[in-house]
Design a protein around this motif. Sequence first.
Motif, mmCIF file in Angstrom:
data_model
loop_
_atom_site.group_PDB
_atom_site.id
_atom_site.type_symbol
_atom_site.label_atom_id
_atom_site.label_comp_id
_atom_site.label_asym_id
_atom_site.label_seq_id
_atom_site.Cartn_x
_atom_site.Cartn_y
_atom_site.Cartn_z
ATOM 1 N N LEU A 114 -14.975 -21.785 -22.091
ATOM 2 C CA LEU A 114 -15.998 -22.461 -21.307
ATOM 3 C C LEU A 114 -17.110 -22.934 -22.251
ATOM 4 O O LEU A 114 -17.630 -22.165 -23.055
ATOM 5 C CB LEU A 114 -16.556 -21.504 -20.261
ATOM 6 C CG LEU A 114 -17.652 -22.018 -19.340
ATOM 7 C CD1 LEU A 114 -17.123 -23.135 -18.453
ATOM 8 C CD2 LEU A 114 -18.196 -20.876 -18.482
ATOM 9 N N TYR A 115 -17.433 -24.220 -22.155
ATOM 10 C CA TYR A 115 -18.508 -24.799 -22.967
ATOM 11 C C TYR A 115 -19.675 -25.143 -22.038
ATOM 12 O O TYR A 115 -19.488 -25.855 -21.039
ATOM 13 C CB TYR A 115 -18.027 -26.054 -23.692
ATOM 14 C CG TYR A 115 -16.826 -25.799 -24.593
ATOM 15 C CD1 TYR A 115 -17.016 -25.313 -25.880
ATOM 16 C CD2 TYR A 115 -15.533 -26.044 -24.151
ATOM 17 C CE1 TYR A 115 -15.933 -25.078 -26.716
ATOM 18 C CE2 TYR A 115 -14.447 -25.806 -24.967
ATOM 19 C CZ TYR A 115 -14.639 -25.327 -26.250
ATOM 20 O OH TYR A 115 -13.567 -25.090 -27.070
ATOM 21 N N VAL A 116 -20.858 -24.652 -22.398
ATOM 22 C CA VAL A 116 -22.060 -24.905 -21.603
ATOM 23 C C VAL A 116 -23.089 -25.567 -22.543
ATOM 24 O O VAL A 116 -23.408 -25.014 -23.610
ATOM 25 C CB VAL A 116 -22.635 -23.614 -21.005
ATOM 26 C CG1 VAL A 116 -23.838 -23.937 -20.125
ATOM 27 C CG2 VAL A 116 -21.573 -22.853 -20.230
ATOM 28 N N SER A 117 -23.600 -26.724 -22.121
ATOM 29 C CA SER A 117 -24.594 -27.431 -22.948
ATOM 30 C C SER A 117 -25.892 -27.594 -22.182
ATOM 31 O O SER A 117 -25.901 -27.703 -20.949
ATOM 32 C CB SER A 117 -24.057 -28.800 -23.369
ATOM 33 O OG SER A 117 -23.885 -29.621 -22.238
ATOM 34 N N ALA A 118 -27.014 -27.619 -22.996
ATOM 35 C CA ALA A 118 -28.345 -27.858 -22.443
ATOM 36 C C ALA A 118 -28.966 -29.021 -23.226
ATOM 37 O O ALA A 118 -29.007 -28.988 -24.470
ATOM 38 C CB ALA A 118 -29.201 -26.611 -22.552
ATOM 39 N N THR A 119 -29.477 -30.033 -22.520
ATOM 40 C CA THR A 119 -30.043 -31.241 -23.156
ATOM 41 C C THR A 119 -31.475 -31.434 -22.672
ATOM 42 O O THR A 119 -31.737 -31.348 -21.452
ATOM 43 C CB THR A 119 -29.195 -32.481 -22.796
ATOM 44 O OG1 THR A 119 -27.839 -32.236 -23.161
ATOM 45 C CG2 THR A 119 -29.715 -33.701 -23.521
ATOM 46 N N ASP A 120 -32.384 -31.691 -23.670
ATOM 47 C CA ASP A 120 -33.784 -31.899 -23.266
ATOM 48 C C ASP A 120 -34.027 -33.378 -23.002
ATOM 49 O O ASP A 120 -33.122 -34.215 -23.120
ATOM 50 C CB ASP A 120 -34.742 -31.333 -24.304
ATOM 51 C CG ASP A 120 -34.674 -32.060 -25.642
ATOM 52 O OD1 ASP A 120 -34.057 -33.148 -25.698
ATOM 53 O OD2 ASP A 120 -35.231 -31.528 -26.620
ATOM 54 N N THR A 152 -25.042 -26.294 -27.442
ATOM 55 C CA THR A 152 -23.859 -25.876 -26.662
ATOM 56 C C THR A 152 -23.540 -24.426 -26.948
ATOM 57 O O THR A 152 -23.545 -23.997 -28.113
ATOM 58 C CB THR A 152 -22.635 -26.751 -27.003
ATOM 59 O OG1 THR A 152 -22.935 -28.109 -26.691
ATOM 60 C CG2 THR A 152 -21.410 -26.294 -26.222
ATOM 61 N N ASP A 153 -23.243 -23.694 -25.903
ATOM 62 C CA ASP A 153 -22.787 -22.310 -26.031
ATOM 63 C C ASP A 153 -21.308 -22.254 -25.659
ATOM 64 O O ASP A 153 -20.847 -22.962 -24.752
ATOM 65 C CB ASP A 153 -23.594 -21.380 -25.126
ATOM 66 C CG ASP A 153 -23.232 -19.910 -25.366
ATOM 67 O OD1 ASP A 153 -22.828 -19.582 -26.501
ATOM 68 O OD2 ASP A 153 -23.351 -19.114 -24.411
ATOM 69 N N THR A 154 -20.568 -21.442 -26.342
ATOM 70 C CA THR A 154 -19.125 -21.286 -26.081
ATOM 71 C C THR A 154 -18.870 -19.894 -25.514
ATOM 72 O O THR A 154 -19.279 -18.882 -26.112
ATOM 73 C CB THR A 154 -18.310 -21.481 -27.368
ATOM 74 O OG1 THR A 154 -18.590 -22.790 -27.898
ATOM 75 C CG2 THR A 154 -16.822 -21.356 -27.085
ATOM 76 N N VAL A 155 -18.185 -19.874 -24.395
ATOM 77 C CA VAL A 155 -17.869 -18.604 -23.730
ATOM 78 C C VAL A 155 -16.351 -18.475 -23.654
ATOM 79 O O VAL A 155 -15.667 -19.351 -23.103
ATOM 80 C CB VAL A 155 -18.475 -18.543 -22.317
ATOM 81 C CG1 VAL A 155 -18.127 -17.204 -21.650
ATOM 82 C CG2 VAL A 155 -19.983 -18.750 -22.368
ATOM 83 N N PHE A 156 -15.817 -17.419 -24.223
ATOM 84 C CA PHE A 156 -14.383 -17.157 -24.132
ATOM 85 C C PHE A 156 -14.103 -16.320 -22.870
ATOM 86 O O PHE A 156 -14.722 -15.271 -22.667
ATOM 87 C CB PHE A 156 -13.891 -16.432 -25.381
ATOM 88 C CG PHE A 156 -13.999 -17.252 -26.633
ATOM 89 C CD1 PHE A 156 -13.068 -18.233 -26.925
ATOM 90 C CD2 PHE A 156 -15.075 -17.066 -27.509
ATOM 91 C CE1 PHE A 156 -13.185 -19.002 -28.081
ATOM 92 C CE2 PHE A 156 -15.198 -17.834 -28.669
ATOM 93 C CZ PHE A 156 -14.247 -18.811 -28.943
#
Length: 327
Positions: free
Chosen positions: A63-69, A76-80
């Motif tokens: 799972l890839y989670v990104s935050a953009t200002d 981007t954070d990567t969650v296995f």
Amino acid sequence: DEDTDDIVVSLLGSDANRYFFDEDGDNLAFATFTSGSGLVLPMIDSDTLYISLVENAYGNDTLYVSATDVSGESVTDTVFVSVASVNDAPVIFTSAYFVTEEEDSVHVTKNDFVYDDVDNDDSDLSLVLYGGEGYRVDPITNGYAVTPDPDVVDTLYIPAAIYDGVAASELWDLMVVVLPYNDAPMVVNPAPDIIVDEDADDIAINLMGSETDPYFADSDGDSLNFGVHVSGLGVLSASVDMEMLHISFYNNLFGFDTLFITATDPSGDSALDTILVTVSSVNDAPRIIDGPSFYVNEDDSLDIYTYDFVVRDEDSMEDDISIDISY
């Protein structure tokens, strides 16, 4: 584990435990996607991440989670994600039902059920039936034979399950409707053969017998219709009135006759009993029906012969009869 409840994650975290953070205090726009294995279904609502797992699926996903200002800079954070397999019990959706006659068995197989098991091949599944009151369950090839107990007329519900070798489905009530089957009348205690002397009195026999010594009976409780037929030398007559058999003997006749007695229920099924009747000969004394008057002179003799009289004897020839005169 497989089929775990949805997971909810705050992407901003808490004051004590931040997740995504912008030092400028800018508002962040979040987005998420997976590596495409189809195991995880992520969704973002504002600053909350909802993670759903595909039902009955297991394995690994990323799972890839990104935050953009507001300036377009992002992180981007990567969650296995690893989902362990859990065996799911089979599920029965419906089944056939059975209709049989009293005391007849029905054969039940796995193919009589509509079921599913997401974890196992059909060849790994087996049917289980459980015994209960009013019936018997016996294993047969690929299934079971269900046999109602004697004289059971009812709707039976047989607990059934599909078993995968580890877990069984919830019990399913298999319906078996048992219809009544007519039982033919029976001769419980056959009547003994009859031996009487010639010119015997009439005989009456109750064809139902008594409570402790029944003659004919019907296990269904049906009323019985009786009939009688006589075959032989014709030394007697027989008739039936309700459940009573009446036997009368003809005068001065002897020999053998056979009684055939039938009991028939309303369905037409019947039972037969046979009684051999022996009438023994009894010698009847001759009877003088008529005779002449004789006249003779004093001191003369007189010859008297049998043929001077009209004599009847049912049992003897004329040459065997003699006259005995007494005075």
